[in-house]
Design an enzyme around this catalytic site. Structure first.
Site, PDB file in Angstrom:
ATOM      1  N   TYR A  17     -15.174 -26.915 -38.450  1.00  0.00           N
ATOM      2  CA  TYR A  17     -15.256 -28.261 -37.875  1.00  0.00           C
ATOM      3  C   TYR A  17     -16.709 -28.738 -37.852  1.00  0.00           C
ATOM      4  O   TYR A  17     -17.014 -29.867 -38.252  1.00  0.00           O
ATOM      5  CB  TYR A  17     -14.660 -28.263 -36.462  1.00  0.00           C
ATOM      6  CG  TYR A  17     -14.821 -29.566 -35.718  1.00  0.00           C
ATOM      7  CD1 TYR A  17     -14.139 -30.706 -36.111  1.00  0.00           C
ATOM      8  CD2 TYR A  17     -15.662 -29.644 -34.611  1.00  0.00           C
ATOM      9  CE1 TYR A  17     -14.287 -31.912 -35.434  1.00  0.00           C
ATOM     10  CE2 TYR A  17     -15.817 -30.839 -33.916  1.00  0.00           C
ATOM     11  CZ  TYR A  17     -15.133 -31.971 -34.326  1.00  0.00           C
ATOM     12  OH  TYR A  17     -15.295 -33.155 -33.654  1.00  0.00           O
ATOM     13  N   TRP A  61     -13.261 -28.118 -26.343  1.00  0.00           N
ATOM     14  CA  TRP A  61     -12.921 -28.756 -27.608  1.00  0.00           C
ATOM     15  C   TRP A  61     -12.106 -27.811 -28.481  1.00  0.00           C
ATOM     16  O   TRP A  61     -11.240 -28.248 -29.235  1.00  0.00           O
ATOM     17  CB  TRP A  61     -14.180 -29.225 -28.322  1.00  0.00           C
ATOM     18  CG  TRP A  61     -13.868 -29.914 -29.607  1.00  0.00           C
ATOM     19  CD1 TRP A  61     -14.170 -29.497 -30.860  1.00  0.00           C
ATOM     20  CD2 TRP A  61     -13.128 -31.143 -29.773  1.00  0.00           C
ATOM     21  NE1 TRP A  61     -13.686 -30.394 -31.799  1.00  0.00           N
ATOM     22  CE2 TRP A  61     -13.043 -31.410 -31.157  1.00  0.00           C
ATOM     23  CE3 TRP A  61     -12.537 -32.054 -28.885  1.00  0.00           C
ATOM     24  CZ2 TRP A  61     -12.393 -32.532 -31.677  1.00  0.00           C
ATOM     25  CZ3 TRP A  61     -11.893 -33.159 -29.396  1.00  0.00           C
ATOM     26  CH2 TRP A  61     -11.816 -33.399 -30.770  1.00  0.00           C
ATOM     27  N   GLU A  72     -10.726 -37.105 -27.907  1.00  0.00           N
ATOM     28  CA  GLU A  72     -11.818 -36.965 -26.932  1.00  0.00           C
ATOM     29  C   GLU A  72     -11.292 -37.192 -25.516  1.00  0.00           C
ATOM     30  O   GLU A  72     -11.710 -36.520 -24.575  1.00  0.00           O
ATOM     31  CB  GLU A  72     -12.960 -37.941 -27.250  1.00  0.00           C
ATOM     32  CG  GLU A  72     -13.745 -37.606 -28.501  1.00  0.00           C
ATOM     33  CD  GLU A  72     -14.543 -36.313 -28.429  1.00  0.00           C
ATOM     34  OE1 GLU A  72     -14.715 -35.759 -27.330  1.00  0.00           O
ATOM     35  OE2 GLU A  72     -14.992 -35.848 -29.501  1.00  0.00           O
TER      36      GLU A  72
END
Length: 199
Positions: free
Chosen positions: A26, A56, A48
């Site tokens: 990522y 995350w 988000e």
């Protein structure tokens, strides 16, 4: 969060992206790269919001489940979700089952569709790009919000969006290349094409 770690490939990355393969991929390929399409930006905005209060990595591992559950984040499709969809989502173990965040995603899809009359989500969000970007040497120098993320948060709320606080919006701005908070010395610093490496 620590300093940079140089991997076996000779590339320097932050600790959070140095060890887990999913997070490294990522970081190497997506985080901080410009997102300038409506669907892509709506997806990042939604994820988000779901990430708020969580790691995350948790969201990233569930990303394909989120895409399946939310019609690949096509704003028109999500805007049409009804109470049956809400109940379906609340029983979907593959995503984060938080009613407030689910409702916010549907609300934000409708606001995204409505925003097309004012030029659209992409121009709206990118309009808050600052004149300069941080140049952090370590994570103590990375802000959690900025004057621009505060202004973006207020503007989005005024446009009918939900769950778009200034900290969440700064994280979005980092993720989609509006600001570059790659640490100085990271191999990704300046790679977005939006900001030069020394900026």
């Amino acid at each position: 969060m620590g300093e940079l770690v140089t991997g076996e490939d000779g590339r320097a990355r932050p600790v959070w992206a140095a060890h887990d393969e999913l997070m490294r991929h990522y970081y190497d390929t997506e985080w901080g790269m410009p997102v300038r399409d409506e669907r892509g930006l709506f997806e990042r905005l939604s994820l988000e919001a779901f990430q708020s209060g969580l790691s995350w990595a948790t969201i990233l591992r569930k990303r394909e489940n989120f895409r399946a559950a939310f019609a690949n984040f096509a704003p028109d499709a999500v805007a049409a979700f009804d109470d049956k969809d809400r109940e379906r989502l609340l029983t979907d173990a593959g995503i984060v089952r938080n009613r407030r965040k689910i409702d916010a995603t549907i609300t934000n899809a409708r606001a995204t569709v409505a925003l097309r009359e004012q030029g659209g989500l992409v121009d709206f969000i990118w309009g808050f790009r600052p004149a300069t970007t941080p140049a952090p040497r370590d994570y103590t120098e990375v802000p959690s919000q900025s004057p621009e993320s505060v202004s973006l948060s207020k503007a989005l709320k005024k446009a009918g969006f939900a769950h778009v606080g200034p900290t969440t919006m700064f994280a979005l701005m980092e993720a989609v290349g509006i600001v570059d908070t790659h640490l100085m010395g990271s191999w990704r610093r300046g790679s977005s094409g939006v900001w030069p490496s020394g900026a």
